[in-house]
Design a protein around this motif. Structure first.
Motif, PDB file in Angstrom:
ATOM      1  N   ASN A 277       0.815  -1.220   0.000  1.00 36.41           N
ATOM      2  CA  ASN A 277       0.000   0.000   0.000  1.00 36.41           C
ATOM      3  C   ASN A 277       0.846   1.266   0.000  1.00 36.41           C
ATOM      4  O   ASN A 277       0.345   2.357   0.271  1.00 36.41           O
ATOM      5  CB  ASN A 277      -0.944   0.002   1.213  1.00 36.41           C
ATOM      6  CG  ASN A 277      -2.046  -1.038   1.029  1.00 36.41           C
ATOM      7  OD1 ASN A 277      -2.582  -1.187  -0.083  1.00 36.41           O
ATOM      8  ND2 ASN A 277      -2.345  -1.766   2.068  1.00 36.41           N
ATOM      9  N   SER A 314      -9.265   2.589   8.464  1.00 40.12           N
ATOM     10  CA  SER A 314      -8.511   2.925   9.692  1.00 40.12           C
ATOM     11  C   SER A 314      -7.825   4.271   9.515  1.00 40.12           C
ATOM     12  O   SER A 314      -7.526   4.691   8.392  1.00 40.12           O
ATOM     13  CB  SER A 314      -7.488   1.825  10.002  1.00 40.12           C
ATOM     14  OG  SER A 314      -6.250   2.134   9.384  1.00 40.12           O
ATOM     15  N   GLN A 317      -4.337   4.214   7.736  1.00 42.07           N
ATOM     16  CA  GLN A 317      -4.107   3.318   6.593  1.00 42.07           C
ATOM     17  C   GLN A 317      -3.311   4.010   5.505  1.00 42.07           C
ATOM     18  O   GLN A 317      -3.421   5.221   5.284  1.00 42.07           O
ATOM     19  CB  GLN A 317      -5.433   2.795   6.035  1.00 42.07           C
ATOM     20  CG  GLN A 317      -6.267   3.782   5.221  1.00 42.07           C
ATOM     21  CD  GLN A 317      -7.603   3.183   4.835  1.00 42.07           C
ATOM     22  OE1 GLN A 317      -8.458   2.982   5.696  1.00 42.07           O
ATOM     23  NE2 GLN A 317      -7.793   2.892   3.557  1.00 42.07           N
TER      24      GLN A 317
END
Ligand code: P6P
Length: 337
Positions: A277, A314, A317
């Motif tokens: 990510n 979240s 994130q």
């Protein structure tokens, strides 16, 4: 005698008031919010300009929730913003990079209908070498604006599309405040002699395309093949001289994205084999930057969908980020899709 037509001195406060008719429901609260926020920015600005003269440089003994060494200016910026914003009665909760959980408004202060997410000092790894730093911020309305209780996680975890205002401050050769309330992007330059941010660029539009790209090429070996092919393509000379593109990389996202806003091109922090990510945070880095770039006519994607449409799960994130001129992002997407 004819009054001299001095250029209009439009401060942020005056600009917000003039924009008020665009937000009839804001009833001045937003003016107070931004006023307090820019007060905190002025204090941070002063410390950054003095950093070389005080012992504020260097690492603290602390590390943040991500295990990253927290530098004193980080800590200072975090505390100054929190303390400037915790008592004006317009916020119900805050969230930021330096705080694991939500940042509650102290019991003794009233709660309001806005949420603040922020990265107090982006690019802190550049503090000791005098390279541009930035603060990134975004304001949401809480889900039930009539409540006057502490904000909840749901109030914070809203898609970037729901931001009511977002922007960033760049502590560079000059200090600029760039933000949008959803009606275009305006840039204010700080005049330290009067302690005011003055409107210097109205309704900024990002160029459609530019042959500049911004990515940390040191990770080439970790990128997926489609992205490697895109990077190879933009570096291959073309007969129309549009390629090779030039590489520009400061290592402070807000500085790299600001250059893309003004000159055009594309900034990228992709996921890779070790960090699928990527490194940048959705809530208080990618979303506010994407809100500004989209308001200026550009695009921002995680490689699959528009950044502003991601439903957060979240506070901290991470997301891959590809952001910039429409034609540059579209060109990239031809390789990723
Ligand atoms: P790398 C700064 O520390 C930051 O979070 C962003 O501002 C910047 O774009 C990125 O990290 C740089 O990361 O891996 O290229 O050093």
């Amino acid at each position: 005698m004819e009054a001299q037509t001095t250029p209009k001195l439009i401060t942020i406060d005056r600009h917000i008031n003039e924009e008020q008719d665009l937000h009839p429901e804001a009833t001045g609260e937003f003016t107070f919010l931004l006023h307090d926020f820019t007060f905190a920015i002025r204090l941070i600005e002063r410390e950054i300009r003095r950093a070389g003269l005080t012992d504020i440089l260097g690492l603290t003994e602390n590390t943040n929730i991500h295990g990253e060494a927290v530098r004193k200016l980080d800590q200072f910026a975090f505390e100054v913003i929190y303390r400037a914003m915790d008592h004006n009665g317009n916020l119900c909760v805050m969230a930021c990079e330096e705080s694991q959980g939500l940042m509650k408004i102290p019991e003794k202060y009233p709660k309001g209908k806005y949420v603040l997410v922020f990265d107090p000092l982006d690019g802190s790894s550049n503090i000791d070498v005098n390279i541009t730093l930035g603060t990134i911020f975004g304001f949401y309305k809480r889900l039930d604006p009539d409540l006057r209780t502490d904000g909840s996680l749901e109030d914070v975890l809203q898609p970037g599309r729901k931001l009511v205002a977002a922007g960033y401050v760049l502590f560079g050769s000059s200090t600029v405040f760039v933000y949008s309330t959803g009606h275009g992007v305006n840039l204010f330059t700080y005049d330290p002699t009067v302690g005011e941010f003055l409107l210097t660029k109205r309704n900024i539009k990002i160029p459609e395309w530019n042959n500049q790209y911004s990515v940390n090429e040191g990770y080439y070996h970790k990128w997926d093949e489609k992205f490697q092919k895109y990077i190879d393509f933009i570096k291959t000379p073309s007969t129309d001289k549009k390629r090779p593109y030039s590489l520009r990389y400061v290592g402070t996202a807000v500085a790299d994205v600001h250059r893309v806003l003004i000159y055009g091109g594309i900034f990228m922090y992709p996921g890779d084999k070790s960090n699928p990510n990527g490194k940048l945070r959705l809530m208080y880095e990618a979303n506010p930057l994407s809100f500004v770039i989209e308001q200026a006519g550009g695009l921002a994607t995680d490689g699959k969908m528009n950044i502003l449409d991601i439903v957060p799960t979240s506070v901290h994130q991470r997301t891959p980020l590809f952001i910039g001129s429409k034609r540059n992002v579209e060109e990239l997407m031809e390789f990723l899709s």
